[in-house]
Design a protein around this motif. Sequence first.
Motif, mmCIF file in Angstrom:
data_model
loop_
_atom_site.group_PDB
_atom_site.id
_atom_site.type_symbol
_atom_site.label_atom_id
_atom_site.label_comp_id
_atom_site.label_asym_id
_atom_site.label_seq_id
_atom_site.Cartn_x
_atom_site.Cartn_y
_atom_site.Cartn_z
ATOM 1 N N SER A 262 4.227 -3.022 -4.093
ATOM 2 C CA SER A 262 3.026 -2.204 -3.961
ATOM 3 C C SER A 262 3.321 -0.979 -3.110
ATOM 4 O O SER A 262 4.402 -0.882 -2.494
ATOM 5 N N GLY A 263 2.319 -0.082 -3.068
ATOM 6 C CA GLY A 263 2.470 1.136 -2.289
ATOM 7 C C GLY A 263 2.552 0.870 -0.799
ATOM 8 O O GLY A 263 3.422 1.407 -0.097
ATOM 9 N N VAL A 264 1.654 0.028 -0.321
ATOM 10 C CA VAL A 264 1.618 -0.174 1.127
ATOM 11 C C VAL A 264 2.873 -0.879 1.638
ATOM 12 O O VAL A 264 3.314 -0.638 2.760
ATOM 13 N N ILE B 107 5.246 1.786 2.185
ATOM 14 C CA ILE B 107 4.916 2.469 3.448
ATOM 15 C C ILE B 107 5.456 1.660 4.632
ATOM 16 O O ILE B 107 6.102 2.197 5.531
ATOM 17 N N PHE C 60 -4.599 8.470 3.574
ATOM 18 C CA PHE C 60 -4.746 7.078 3.156
ATOM 19 C C PHE C 60 -3.355 6.541 2.819
ATOM 20 O O PHE C 60 -2.672 7.083 1.953
ATOM 21 N N HIS C 61 -2.963 5.481 3.527
ATOM 22 C CA HIS C 61 -1.627 4.922 3.298
ATOM 23 C C HIS C 61 -1.678 3.451 2.875
ATOM 24 O O HIS C 61 -0.628 2.850 2.660
ATOM 25 N N GLY C 62 -2.880 2.873 2.793
ATOM 26 C CA GLY C 62 -2.968 1.484 2.353
ATOM 27 C C GLY C 62 -3.806 0.637 3.286
ATOM 28 O O GLY C 62 -4.549 1.146 4.116
ATOM 29 N N GLU D 105 1.009 12.729 3.014
ATOM 30 C CA GLU D 105 0.861 12.750 1.555
ATOM 31 C C GLU D 105 0.916 14.216 1.109
ATOM 32 O O GLU D 105 0.098 15.004 1.577
ATOM 33 N N GLU E 43 -7.087 9.794 -1.858
ATOM 34 C CA GLU E 43 -8.336 9.191 -1.382
ATOM 35 C C GLU E 43 -9.076 10.141 -0.438
ATOM 36 O O GLU E 43 -10.299 10.162 -0.385
ATOM 37 N N ASP F 167 4.559 10.255 1.755
ATOM 38 C CA ASP F 167 3.853 9.211 1.012
ATOM 39 C C ASP F 167 3.545 9.770 -0.371
ATOM 40 O O ASP F 167 2.572 10.496 -0.557
ATOM 41 N N VAL G 49 3.042 7.749 -2.950
ATOM 42 C CA VAL G 49 2.567 6.577 -3.687
ATOM 43 C C VAL G 49 1.663 7.032 -4.846
ATOM 44 O O VAL G 49 1.783 6.534 -5.969
ATOM 45 N N GLN G 50 0.808 8.005 -4.573
ATOM 46 C CA GLN G 50 -0.114 8.475 -5.612
ATOM 47 C C GLN G 50 0.392 9.755 -6.291
ATOM 48 O O GLN G 50 0.220 9.942 -7.484
ATOM 49 N N LYS H 89 2.432 2.993 -7.590
ATOM 50 C CA LYS H 89 1.474 3.366 -8.641
ATOM 51 C C LYS H 89 2.125 3.703 -9.994
ATOM 52 O O LYS H 89 2.483 2.791 -10.727
HETATM 53 C C1 LIG Z 1 -1.209 7.788 -0.923
HETATM 54 C C2 LIG Z 1 -1.304 6.296 -0.948
HETATM 55 N N1 LIG Z 1 -0.501 5.572 -0.155
HETATM 56 C C3 LIG Z 1 -0.526 4.236 -0.163
HETATM 57 C C4 LIG Z 1 -1.394 3.545 -0.978
HETATM 58 C C5 LIG Z 1 -1.389 2.035 -0.968
HETATM 59 O O1 LIG Z 1 -0.886 1.567 -2.179
HETATM 60 P P1 LIG Z 1 -1.203 0.073 -2.666
HETATM 61 O O2 LIG Z 1 -2.659 -0.009 -2.925
HETATM 62 O O3 LIG Z 1 -0.364 -0.088 -3.907
HETATM 63 O O4 LIG Z 1 -0.768 -0.836 -1.586
HETATM 64 C C6 LIG Z 1 -2.260 4.247 -1.822
HETATM 65 C C7 LIG Z 1 -3.230 3.559 -2.668
HETATM 66 O O5 LIG Z 1 -4.187 4.096 -3.166
HETATM 67 C C8 LIG Z 1 -2.212 5.673 -1.800
HETATM 68 O O6 LIG Z 1 -3.021 6.402 -2.571
#
Ligand SMILES: Cc1ncc(COP(=O)(O)O)c(C=O)c1O
Length: 390
Positions: free
Chosen positions: A99-101, A104, A133-135, A183, A188, A216, A218-219, A245
């Motif tokens: 997953s993203g978090v 992180i 937003f990092h999770g 980011e 978010e 970051d 992730v998105q 993602k």
């Molecule tokens: C920029 C960013 N970082 C981290 C995350 C966390 O990812 P995850 O929900 O896959 O843990 C998200 C989730 O929306 C995100 O948008």
Amino acid sequence: MNQNVSSYIMPTYGERSIEFVKGEGCYLIDKNNKKYLDFGTGIAVNSLGHCHPILVKKLQKQAAKLWHTSNLYYNSEQEEYAKILCNNSFAEKIFFTNSGVEAIETGIKVVRSYHYSKKNLKKKNIITFEGAFHGRTFAALSAQKKYSEGFEPLLPGFIQVPFNNIEILEKNIDQNTAAIMIEPIQGEGGVIAADLIFLEKIRKICYQNDILFFLDEVQSGFGRSGKLFSYEWANFEPDVMATAKGIGSGFPLGACMATEKAAAGMIKGTHGSTFGGNPLAISVGIEVIKIMIDKNFMIQVDKKARYFWYKLKEFEKQFDEIIEIRGAGFLLGIKTKNNNIEINNLLTKNGLLCLIASDNIIRLAPPLIVNKNEIDSALQIIKKTLKEID
Ligand SMILES: Cc1ncc(COP(=O)(O)O)c(C=O)c1O
């Protein structure tokens, strides 16, 4: 066990009334057979749409062969995939997550272990940005503050400063600063792109002060911005990056990517994951990136995203309801006058799935494979919905 409850699931997501039973390209079909154009892609995830035939075939083949072995054993496909990721980015080392978090969290460990391995025991603090937003893990909550109420005490060592403000950032840097985490496009937080000059200045500050630059993506990664990674729009490379993602187009997968130098502290025993980078996830990930690095793919994504942007910009002039169109590539935001949640509900009713974001934003994250006709259909639904509100 209480037999009278209406749901056995913790109600953290609130009430959910729509159930999808099938996904096909840019469309989702619910259990009443209603078809929706999906410009939310499961929170910016289904980068190649739903059930892409190449991914389905590869996953089915892998499912019949091998699911899981753990990372105690060598996996040549995992190695091959990591090499492709490195060959197409700044990175030299990869850690796979689910997953993203988790990516992180891994990145934060990369940062702390880098300075620890250099015996620089003061450098522990990570600077992050307002609106981030990092999770949802404790490190992510501590980094972003958002969604942390009631979960205190948070982890120490995170300092938050305003987004896109270099002067205040500089004032907050000292000998304890270990990393700056940002980011490139806040999703978010309201679909706000960082100024490219701001990012380039952060890079310089990091070089000058032995601070790791941690992105970051992730998105914003995996094509969302119109390039494989959004940092490619600027003139710099990070030291560490979290991605997830779109990387698996719907299969749970994430990666922490780093230079060899930044990953110097991630030695045997420092980190692990039972499932991270398992054969199923890797089999899908390899096909996703092979499609994305095909030389025409990103050119097309960028072209289609620009078309969508210009059309939305026309709406901005036509409809009082729209305050602003913002974002980059296929991560776009419509800031509306009326409540974004209500407008989003109307869009859903009219057959277009979108997302919301902070600052009263309707967030659009279509599949990268969307075609011009599908973009036009989405525009028609947006227009119809705006007319209904006006
Ligand atoms: C920029 C960013 N970082 C981290 C995350 C966390 O990812 P995850 O929900 O896959 O843990 C998200 C989730 O929306 C995100 O948008």
